[in-house]
Scaffold this motif. Sequence first.
Motif, PDB file in Angstrom:
ATOM      1  N   GLN A  12      10.433  -2.020   3.748  1.00 49.80           N
ATOM      2  CA  GLN A  12       8.976  -2.066   3.753  1.00 49.80           C
ATOM      3  C   GLN A  12       8.490  -3.426   3.244  1.00 49.80           C
ATOM      4  N   LEU A  16       6.358  -6.271   5.275  1.00 50.33           N
ATOM      5  CA  LEU A  16       5.112  -6.811   4.759  1.00 50.33           C
ATOM      6  C   LEU A  16       5.189  -8.333   4.627  1.00 50.33           C
ATOM      7  N   GLU A  58       0.127   1.295   3.654  1.00 46.96           N
ATOM      8  CA  GLU A  58       0.162   0.356   4.785  1.00 46.96           C
ATOM      9  C   GLU A  58      -1.246  -0.052   5.221  1.00 46.96           C
ATOM     10  N   ALA A  61      -2.496  -2.711   2.705  1.00 51.43           N
ATOM     11  CA  ALA A  61      -1.490  -3.658   2.219  1.00 51.43           C
ATOM     12  C   ALA A  61      -1.989  -5.091   2.252  1.00 51.43           C
TER      13      ALA A  61
END
Length: 75
Positions: A12, A16, A58, A61
């Motif tokens: 993750q 990102l 998400e 983010a």
Amino acid sequence: MYIECMTDRKRQIERLFKQHYRAMFRLASILLHDDEESMDIVHDVFARLLADRRPLQEATAEVFLLSCVRNQCLN
């Protein structure tokens, strides 16, 4: 189980990083006028995310990451 969670977390964070690094670096560069310091700031933000166990949303983010960069620059 914990190892699997860490692997998911790393994936993750990597995703990102790939999605938001440019915007984060650009913001830091605008605020600091120093490319090396800007890279360090973005690196620090991601290092802290890796160490943190709280889940990331998400949907928010990008705003969260840019806020982290701004706060690091102001400190």
